[in-house]
Design an enzyme around this catalytic site. Structure first.
Site, PDB file in Angstrom:
ATOM      1  N   ASP A 482       0.831  -1.210   0.000  1.00  0.00           N
ATOM      2  CA  ASP A 482       0.000   0.000   0.000  1.00  0.00           C
ATOM      3  C   ASP A 482       0.867   1.262   0.000  1.00  0.00           C
ATOM      4  OD1 ASP A 482      -1.959   1.870   0.398  1.00  0.00           O
ATOM      5  OD2 ASP A 482      -2.586   1.136   2.365  1.00  0.00           O
ATOM      6  N   ASP A 549     -10.373   4.109  -1.149  1.00  0.00           N
ATOM      7  CA  ASP A 549     -11.012   3.117  -0.268  1.00  0.00           C
ATOM      8  C   ASP A 549     -12.527   3.097  -0.431  1.00  0.00           C
ATOM      9  OD1 ASP A 549      -8.458   2.961   0.611  1.00  0.00           O
ATOM     10  OD2 ASP A 549      -8.985   2.980   2.744  1.00  0.00           O
TER      11      ASP A 549
HETATM   12  C1  GAL Z   1      -5.409   2.206   3.002  1.00  0.00           C
HETATM   13  C2  GAL Z   1      -5.886   1.071   2.132  1.00  0.00           C
HETATM   14  C3  GAL Z   1      -6.891   0.284   2.945  1.00  0.00           C
HETATM   15  C4  GAL Z   1      -6.204  -0.248   4.174  1.00  0.00           C
HETATM   16  C5  GAL Z   1      -5.566   0.893   4.973  1.00  0.00           C
HETATM   17  C6  GAL Z   1      -4.721   0.378   6.128  1.00  0.00           C
HETATM   18  O1  GAL Z   1      -4.503   2.977   2.292  1.00  0.00           O
HETATM   19  O2  GAL Z   1      -6.469   1.579   0.965  1.00  0.00           O
HETATM   20  O3  GAL Z   1      -7.424  -0.763   2.158  1.00  0.00           O
HETATM   21  O4  GAL Z   1      -5.238  -1.197   3.811  1.00  0.00           O
HETATM   22  O5  GAL Z   1      -4.748   1.685   4.154  1.00  0.00           O
HETATM   23  O6  GAL Z   1      -4.131   1.392   6.869  1.00  0.00           O
END
Ligand code: GAL
Length: 734
Positions: A482, A549
């Site tokens: 990520d 998200d």
């Molecule tokens: C976001 C991601 C989410 C989750 C989150 C965790 O950037 O899109 O799906 O993984 O971070 O902190």
């Protein structure tokens, strides 16, 4: 002084009744609610922006806003109690407020750390408080004082202006329909709530409509009344196998006004699986030469069940009791064999091909991820409980096999050698990996190419190879990588913003993963930047998030599912998938506080149908230990899942878009077409597919199958009623 000066100029009747700024002071004092307090030395803040954006330190906990309000000239004489009240409209406030009109508390939203139940933010709630007109001064000078508490940045009043409006007689009354219970015991509760200081009473009309036929099933009327701050409640049975719409109208006797609500209780379309064995998963599986195989045949039916194989390639072993396949094959090639499952009710076989080669993930991954339910509160216990539930509730029999830990497993610092370390919530990653593999499940983990993850945990920056090796030691099968904290590093790159700069961190980790002696599904999560679908395959990714998200609202589902995936079909193929984010059905919450998905039942059918058509990653995001029969029905329909897992690997595209009506079509390996007919509008609609056959292939149709109901439909009459935000998912042959 600006607000006060303006007031002095106009006679009361003409004064503006909407205010865009207020006096403000950080801090807290009971004196500040009193009308007589002199706030002339306070600064002026705008009411449409959080205080952090207006020079107030983000760390500020308490602050007060004070406004001088004219006594508004309001239309009177509706002849009801409403004439005696006004509404004070404040907009949204981050987080908690207590509001005083001329020194009297008129409303409070959220709760303070010092309150009995502790702090509760309500930053997204719109504040509209009712106040007796008698509180307003005849001479026109009124003081509105708003005490605000901010639990974390940002803070303050942020969607102003503030206004005073007449109290609508029925504005304090709300009609809501909820449901409880499962299967035949499902009941629906209609609640008339009343926040205003007068009783509302009248007639509640309840109508039930069969959404398939449009026929009214029943119509009843009741007399109800709700006293101030009390609810009137009516409960009705509402178990149904087909969608039924409950429409309610409450008509208030005194004012003649009405309020309405409508609701479709959960309805279960997926037929029960037979007791005899049935194979529910794709007949292919990709593995790289020499990599360990962790695979479990997805077979529903009563247990105990015995598994046998014929022609199993050397190097593989099939566990006769649970259908778990393990071992490895060194030589590339296609290995086809037969697996047979038998139980007390019968026998079923599947011809299965293991493709040993470069490509893994020949169909989209299916499984579970911790994020949409537990957020940062995930722990090894919760992960294991989900894996247990995945097996106990039979989801594993439908191919759900990845158990993926998202953010928040990492310790705050690495060990002396720079190795990533788990935090206290994850006592032993290797043991967790082994435990999952013994059951034929797969183990997923999360990291970031940046120094920190989105949740503020350690990322892999400058430790990529070491981390890849740790994943290998733990038996990891899936890495979600990520972007997040990498944004800061990206800013320092000379070529920032170029494709090379976006590809670089993913290429680096991709190469380390490929050097490992096991297969790791490589899942890119960088929200679609720089059209990642165009280059994800270059870094050997198996999927790439195409959007920000997801959350459990129709707006989010519509924007991510319908708008943002529309042009992405050309980029999906076996081993390379567009990822529109995880599922938002069941109990979700991104924290320890879980709630039922806010999607309506029709929206949930739409969600799963669309994700099947999109060949999307099917990662369940809810607490599996709390699955209800409706959610199991959504996740375990073998014919719907077969669309998602179709081995041709083609993603659907929209082929018709007419206002709120859309048809998406996906070619399938057997030459047929999966067709989703969607109603993305707010009104129900009737559609005749015959008018659109040109868009989905040649006419006439040889067969039409309703995949949710698993029933063949007439080819002569292609008319369907589709409720608001609902779907008809078909498989058609030409
Ligand atoms: C976001 C991601 C989410 C989750 C989150 C965790 O950037 O899109 O799906 O993984 O971070 O902190």
């Amino acid at each position: 002084m600006a607000a006060i000066a303006a007031i002095a100029v106009f006679p009361p009747a003409l004064r503006a009744q909407s205010y865009t700024s207020a006096k403000f002071k950080a801090g807290d004092s009971p004196e500040w609610k009193t009308p007589a307090f002199d706030d002339s030395s306070w600064q002026t803040l705008q009411l449409n922006q959080v205080w952090d954006d207006q020079g107030i330190p983000a760390s500020t906990k308490f602050g007060w806003y004070r406004l001088k309000l004219a006594t508004p000239q309001l239309p009177a004489a509706t002849g009801t109690d409403a004439d005696k009240y006004v509404m004070v409209n404040l907009g949204k406030i981050d987080d908690v407020d207590e509001t005083y009109l001329n020194g009297t508390l008129i409303g409070k939203t959220g709760s303070l750390p010092t309150d009995k139940d502790g702090y509760r933010s309500r930053f997204s709630a719109t504040r509209s408080y009712i106040a007796p007109r008698s509180l307003l001064n005849k001479n026109g000078d009124n003081t509105l004082a708003v005490r605000v508490y901010s639990g974390g940045e940002p803070g303050g009043m942020y969607t102003g202006p503030v206004s005073i409006t007449p109290a609508g007689y029925l504005d304090g009354a709300k009609l809501a329909i909820t449901e409880s219970g499962e299967k035949a015991q499902r009941t629906c509760t209609i609640t008339l709530s009343n926040e205003f200081p007068w009783t509302v009473s009248g007639r509640l009309a309840i109508e039930m409509t069969d959404m398939e036929t449009g026929n009214v099933i029943s119509r009843t009327e009741r007399k109800i009344s709700a006293r101030p701050d009390k609810n009137a409640v009516v409960t009705i049975p509402c178990a149904a196998e087909e969608p039924v719409r409950i429409s309610c109208v409450f008509t208030d006797t005194k004012s003649g006004k009405n309020i309405t609500a409508r609701y479709t209780p959960k309805y279960i379309l997926t037929p029960a699986a037979p007791l005899s064995p049935r194979f529910n998963t794709a007949p292919v599986y990709g593995v790289r030469p020499g990599s360990p195989v962790h695979y479990r045949f997805g077979v529903s039916g009563e247990r105990p069940m015995q598994f046998k194989s014929a022609g199993l390639p050397a190097g593989l072993n099939l566990n006769a009791a649970d259908g778990v396949l393990s071992g490895s094959i060194a030589q590339p090639g296609d290995y086809t064999f037969t697996v047979t499952a038998s139980n007390a009710h019968g026998t079923a076989s599947q011809q299965f091909t293991i493709k040993v080669g470069d490509l893994i993930a020949l169909t989209p991954p299916m499984g579970w991820n911790s994020w949409n339910c537990w957020g940062l509160s995930v722990s090894q216990d919760k992960v294991m409980a989900s894996a247990e539930a995945l097996m106990d509730k039979g989801l594993v029999d439908y191919g759900y096999s990845y158990i993926n830990v998202d953010d928040a497993w990492e310790a705050p610092s690495r060990d002396a050698d720079g190795k990533i370390v788990v935090n206290e919530k994850f006592p032993d990653m290797k043991a967790l990996g082994d435990w999952l593999h013994e059951r034929g499940l797969k183990f997923g983990i999360y990291s970031s190419p940046g120094d920190f993850t989105c949740g503020g945990y350690l990322g892999s920056l400058d430790h990529e190879q070491q981390d890849a090796e740790s994943y290998n030691d733990w038996g990891v099968d899936y890495l979600k990588y990520d972007w997040c904290g990498y944004g800061r590093k990206h800013e320092t790159q000379k070529d920032k913003g170029t494709r090379a700069s976006y590809v670089r961190p993913y290429m680096l980790m991709g190469e380390y993963l490929r050097a490992l002696p096991r297969d790791i599904f490589y899942s890119l999560c960088q929200y679609g930047m720089d059209d990642v679908w165009e280059w994800g395959h270059v870094v050997d990714a198996n999927s790439w998030r195409t959007t920000g998200d997801i959350t459990d609202t129709w707006q989010s589902l519509y924007s991510i599912g319908f708008e943002q995936q529309a042009d992405l079909a050309p980029y999906a193929e076996p081993g390379r998938w567009n990822d529109p984010d995880m599922l938002i059905v069941g109990k979700v919450g991104w924290s320890n506080n879980l709630r039922d998905s806010r999607l309506t039942p029709d929206e949930q059918y739409t969600h799963i149908s669309l994700w099947a058509l999109l060949a999307a990653n099917m990662l369940i995001g809810c607490d599996l230990s709390q699955l209800d029969d409706f959610t199991i029905n959504l996740l375990c329909n073998n014919e719907v899942n077969a669309v998602n897992q179709d081995i041709l690997g083609k993603q659907a595209s929209p082929v018709v878009k007419e206002g709120a009506f859309q048809i998406w079509a996906r070619p399938l390996a057997d030459g047929s077409t999966a067709v989703g007919i969607f109603n993305v509008g707010d009104d129900d609609m009737t559609v005749n597919l015959a008018d659109y056959l040109g868009a989905i292939g040649n006419q006439p149709l040889k067969s039409v199958r309703d995949l949710w109901r698993q029933k063949d439909l007439s080819t002569a009459d292609l008319t369907y009623n589709i409720p608001t935000h609902g779907v008809r998912l078909l498989k058609v042959t030409h």
